[in-house]
Write an enzyme that holds these catalytic residues in place. Structure first.
Site, PDB file in Angstrom:
ATOM      1  N   LEU A  87     -58.319   1.537   4.330  1.00 48.48           N
ATOM      2  CA  LEU A  87     -56.992   1.138   4.787  1.00 48.48           C
ATOM      3  C   LEU A  87     -56.872   1.590   6.236  1.00 48.48           C
ATOM      4  O   LEU A  87     -57.355   2.666   6.595  1.00 48.48           O
ATOM      5  CB  LEU A  87     -55.896   1.788   3.941  1.00 48.48           C
ATOM      6  N   ASP A  88     -56.216   0.793   7.065  1.00 42.04           N
ATOM      7  CA  ASP A  88     -56.033   1.140   8.470  1.00 42.04           C
ATOM      8  C   ASP A  88     -55.257   2.445   8.615  1.00 42.04           C
ATOM      9  O   ASP A  88     -54.504   2.854   7.725  1.00 42.04           O
ATOM     10  CB  ASP A  88     -55.282   0.030   9.211  1.00 42.04           C
ATOM     11  N   TYR A  89     -55.402   3.062   9.768  1.00 45.87           N
ATOM     12  CA  TYR A  89     -54.744   4.327  10.096  1.00 45.87           C
ATOM     13  C   TYR A  89     -53.236   4.265   9.855  1.00 45.87           C
ATOM     14  O   TYR A  89     -52.659   5.167   9.277  1.00 45.87           O
ATOM     15  CB  TYR A  89     -55.054   4.666  11.562  1.00 45.87           C
TER      16      TYR A  89
END
Length: 126
Positions: A101-103
């Site tokens: 998952l993205d930051y």
């Protein structure tokens, strides 16, 4: 039958690459004899020692983890940002995230030590 370096890694001793180094350095014994050949196949009946310590197969574990925003989906980060490793450091088993998952994204991830499950879940085709 599985490759010796894979069995060592699955026992949580080290990574496969590090296990290969240990094997080549003669620090691994199979059934009491030094094994320094990469790719050696072992079974559940074989006894394996690494640096004089017997290893046992690591029990598979599965966790659901809700990743908050501002956390990277990795076990180490060269930029020293908060990572998933910060949340699992007290677990008795080593685990890794399945997927990313993205930051700045929050959401549910599976954390496990089951490489076969991770391989089956990660490809887009599955």
């Amino acid at each position: 039958m599985e490759r010796l370096q894979k069995v060592i890694a699955q026992a949580g001793i080290c990574s496969r690459r590090k296990a290969e180094e240990l094997i080549l350095d003669g620090k691994v014994k199979v059934n009491g004899k030094v094994c320094d050949v990469l790719g050696t196949k072992v079974s559940n009946q074989d006894s394996i020692e690494v640096n004089g310590n017997m290893i046992s197969k690591e029990e598979k574990v599965y966790y659901m983890f809700y990743k908050p925003r501002g956390v990277v989906t990795t076990m180490s980060d060269p930029q020293n940002r908060r990572s998933i490793a910060d949340f699992v450091q007290n677990l008795p088993q080593r685990v890794f995230p399945v997927g990313r998952l993205d930051y700045n994204t929050e959401g549910l991830l599976i954390l496990t030590n089951d490489g076969a499950l991770a391989q089956a879940l990660m490809p887009v085709s599955y």
